[in-house]
Design a protein around this motif. Structure first.
Motif, mmCIF file in Angstrom:
data_model
loop_
_atom_site.group_PDB
_atom_site.id
_atom_site.type_symbol
_atom_site.label_atom_id
_atom_site.label_comp_id
_atom_site.label_asym_id
_atom_site.label_seq_id
_atom_site.Cartn_x
_atom_site.Cartn_y
_atom_site.Cartn_z
ATOM 1 N N ASP A 1 0.857 -1.190 0.000
ATOM 2 C CA ASP A 1 0.000 0.000 0.000
ATOM 3 C C ASP A 1 0.890 1.237 0.000
ATOM 4 O O ASP A 1 1.966 1.232 0.608
ATOM 5 C CB ASP A 1 -0.893 0.021 1.242
ATOM 6 N N VAL A 2 0.465 2.274 -0.697
ATOM 7 C CA VAL A 2 1.223 3.527 -0.703
ATOM 8 C C VAL A 2 0.898 4.370 0.526
ATOM 9 O O VAL A 2 1.465 5.446 0.701
ATOM 10 C CB VAL A 2 0.962 4.350 -1.984
ATOM 11 N N ARG A 3 0.026 3.882 1.357
ATOM 12 C CA ARG A 3 -0.264 4.544 2.619
ATOM 13 C C ARG A 3 0.125 3.613 3.754
ATOM 14 O O ARG A 3 -0.242 2.446 3.758
ATOM 15 C CB ARG A 3 -1.747 4.929 2.713
ATOM 16 N N ARG A 4 0.864 4.148 4.715
ATOM 17 C CA ARG A 4 1.344 3.347 5.839
ATOM 18 C C ARG A 4 0.922 4.001 7.148
ATOM 19 O O ARG A 4 0.701 5.213 7.221
ATOM 20 C CB ARG A 4 2.870 3.213 5.790
ATOM 21 N N PRO A 5 0.808 3.192 8.198
ATOM 22 C CA PRO A 5 0.438 3.752 9.502
ATOM 23 C C PRO A 5 1.480 4.752 9.988
ATOM 24 O O PRO A 5 2.685 4.509 9.904
ATOM 25 C CB PRO A 5 0.398 2.513 10.411
ATOM 26 N N GLY A 6 1.011 5.898 10.473
ATOM 27 C CA GLY A 6 1.902 6.929 10.971
ATOM 28 C C GLY A 6 1.568 7.314 12.395
ATOM 29 O O GLY A 6 0.843 6.585 13.093
ATOM 30 N N PRO A 7 2.075 8.459 12.863
ATOM 31 C CA PRO A 7 1.833 8.894 14.240
ATOM 32 C C PRO A 7 0.342 9.134 14.512
ATOM 33 O O PRO A 7 -0.408 9.546 13.625
ATOM 34 C CB PRO A 7 2.615 10.215 14.327
ATOM 35 N N GLN A 8 -0.055 8.839 15.744
ATOM 36 C CA GLN A 8 -1.445 9.043 16.187
ATOM 37 C C GLN A 8 -2.470 8.349 15.273
ATOM 38 O O GLN A 8 -3.585 8.826 15.073
ATOM 39 C CB GLN A 8 -1.795 10.535 16.274
ATOM 40 N N GLY A 9 -2.067 7.220 14.697
ATOM 41 C CA GLY A 9 -2.985 6.443 13.880
ATOM 42 C C GLY A 9 -3.264 7.029 12.509
ATOM 43 O O GLY A 9 -4.106 6.512 11.770
ATOM 44 N N ARG B 1 18.503 -1.313 5.778
ATOM 45 C CA ARG B 1 17.748 -0.159 6.259
ATOM 46 C C ARG B 1 16.920 -0.447 7.507
ATOM 47 O O ARG B 1 16.061 0.347 7.883
ATOM 48 C CB ARG B 1 16.830 0.368 5.145
ATOM 49 N N GLY B 2 17.180 -1.570 8.137
ATOM 50 C CA GLY B 2 16.441 -1.878 9.354
ATOM 51 C C GLY B 2 14.974 -2.162 9.081
ATOM 52 O O GLY B 2 14.600 -2.582 7.986
ATOM 53 N N HIS B 3 14.123 -1.891 10.057
ATOM 54 C CA HIS B 3 12.713 -2.257 9.961
ATOM 55 C C HIS B 3 11.910 -1.209 9.186
ATOM 56 O O HIS B 3 10.973 -0.593 9.710
ATOM 57 C CB HIS B 3 12.134 -2.449 11.362
ATOM 58 N N HIS B 4 12.273 -1.023 7.911
ATOM 59 C CA HIS B 4 11.588 -0.015 7.094
ATOM 60 C C HIS B 4 10.409 -0.594 6.331
ATOM 61 O O HIS B 4 9.631 0.154 5.743
ATOM 62 C CB HIS B 4 12.573 0.628 6.109
ATOM 63 N N ILE B 5 10.272 -1.930 6.314
ATOM 64 C CA ILE B 5 9.149 -2.562 5.631
ATOM 65 C C ILE B 5 8.146 -3.019 6.680
ATOM 66 O O ILE B 5 8.508 -3.751 7.608
ATOM 67 C CB ILE B 5 9.604 -3.762 4.784
ATOM 68 N N VAL B 6 6.910 -2.600 6.515
ATOM 69 C CA VAL B 6 5.855 -3.031 7.431
ATOM 70 C C VAL B 6 4.693 -3.588 6.628
ATOM 71 O O VAL B 6 4.507 -3.261 5.447
ATOM 72 C CB VAL B 6 5.352 -1.871 8.325
ATOM 73 N N ASP B 7 3.941 -4.443 7.265
ATOM 74 C CA ASP B 7 2.704 -4.936 6.678
ATOM 75 C C ASP B 7 1.660 -3.833 6.859
ATOM 76 O O ASP B 7 1.308 -3.500 7.992
ATOM 77 C CB ASP B 7 2.276 -6.218 7.390
ATOM 78 N N PRO B 8 1.177 -3.225 5.767
ATOM 79 C CA PRO B 8 0.227 -2.113 5.907
ATOM 80 C C PRO B 8 -1.050 -2.503 6.640
ATOM 81 O O PRO B 8 -1.741 -1.645 7.186
ATOM 82 C CB PRO B 8 -0.079 -1.720 4.453
ATOM 83 N N ARG B 9 -1.342 -3.790 6.637
ATOM 84 C CA ARG B 9 -2.569 -4.253 7.278
ATOM 85 C C ARG B 9 -2.456 -4.251 8.804
ATOM 86 O O ARG B 9 -3.469 -4.170 9.511
ATOM 87 C CB ARG B 9 -2.921 -5.656 6.784
ATOM 88 N N THR B 10 -1.219 -4.351 9.325
ATOM 89 C CA THR B 10 -1.023 -4.436 10.772
ATOM 90 C C THR B 10 -0.106 -3.355 11.324
ATOM 91 O O THR B 10 -0.132 -3.072 12.524
ATOM 92 C CB THR B 10 -0.413 -5.800 11.142
ATOM 93 N N GLY B 11 0.740 -2.783 10.470
ATOM 94 C CA GLY B 11 1.728 -1.815 10.918
ATOM 95 C C GLY B 11 2.965 -2.452 11.511
ATOM 96 O O GLY B 11 3.881 -1.742 11.959
ATOM 97 N N ALA B 12 3.038 -3.787 11.505
ATOM 98 C CA ALA B 12 4.170 -4.493 12.091
ATOM 99 C C ALA B 12 5.160 -4.922 11.004
ATOM 100 O O ALA B 12 4.783 -5.141 9.849
ATOM 101 C CB ALA B 12 3.688 -5.726 12.849
#
Length: 239
Positions: free
Chosen positions: A80-88, A170-181
């Motif tokens: 997804d081109v949108r990822r979880p950010g600060p304050q949800g 690059r460390g933990h730069h990839i997240v599952d957009p569905r969970t943010g983890a």
């Protein structure tokens, strides 16, 4: 990100190659101006902050976002081109599309060199083209994610692209957009395909899919590659 180029053939060492290289770098500069999430003045940053309406954005933004939406659907939300950010808040970050898309656009100038093969690397992902029938395949090394100084496999590529997604650099730069983890089942995914846009997207989506990655990749027609699991074991795929 580091960008490098290898040329061979008629225009490997002349002014035409220099001109094509400058044009390729100018393409990357323009893409950075529009899409960089590190620049507060980029078009994509202004769009994310609501300072710019999508209608006012250049056509390239619409193209990249359309690719991202298609990837989201085809990956069942793992890309997804949108990822979880600060304050949800959801943050607009099309970087997973842009790198491959930019490299393919930059490669146009190099592809216009007659009787000249090239291998363009952008952040470790590569676009290869071979114009000379007598030329050997390009040989692309795939890093061992646990030991980046070692090569775990070598892929021959004549006309195509190779992209690898993982956490080694690059460390933990990839997240599952569905969970943010950040997924933990996979150490790296390498995809070989006809173009870098989709090779890179598929590698990123597969990494996010974790244990489901191999089943999904085998349904991606025209792709092949290698999955390195978290325990160090490897598995090849071809669709």
């Amino acid at each position: 990100m580091p960008i490098s180029l290898a040329l061979r053939g008629r225009h490997a060492h002349d002014r035409h190659a220099d001109e094509a290289w400058r044009e390729a770098l100018e393409t990357f500069d323009e893409v950075d101006r529009v899409f960089s999430t590190y620049r507060t003045d980029s078009v994509i940053s202004r769009l994310d902050r609501g300072e710019l309406d999508l209608v006012a954005c250049p056509p390239e933004v619409h193209q990249v976002l359309a690719l991202g939406e298609r990837a989201r659907r085809e990956s069942h939300g793992a890309f997804d081109v949108r990822r979880p950010g600060p304050q949800g808040r959801l943050v607009l970050d099309p970087s997973g599309v842009v790198k491959g898309w930019a490299a393919e656009r930059a490669a146009r100038a190099l592809g216009a060199l007659p009787e000249t093969d090239f291998c363009l690397s952008a952040g470790g992902d590569v676009v290869c083209r071979t114009r000379l029938a007598a030329s050997p395949d390009w040989r692309i090394g795939i890093e061992d994610p646990s030991r980046p100084d070692r090569v775990t496999a070598v892929v021959p590529v004549r006309d195509g692209a190779v992209a690898t997604s993982g956490l080694a650099h690059r460390g933990h730069h990839i997240v599952d957009p569905r969970t943010g983890a950040t997924p933990t089942a996979v150490a790296s995914v390498t995809v070989v395909g006809p173009d870098l846009v989709w090779a890179d997207i598929d590698a990123t989506a597969a990494f996010a899919l974790g244990l489901e990655s191999m089943q999904w990749l085998r349904g991606r027609r025209g792709r092949s590659g290698l999955v390195v699991w978290a325990d160090g074991s490897t598995e090849l795929f071809e669709a």
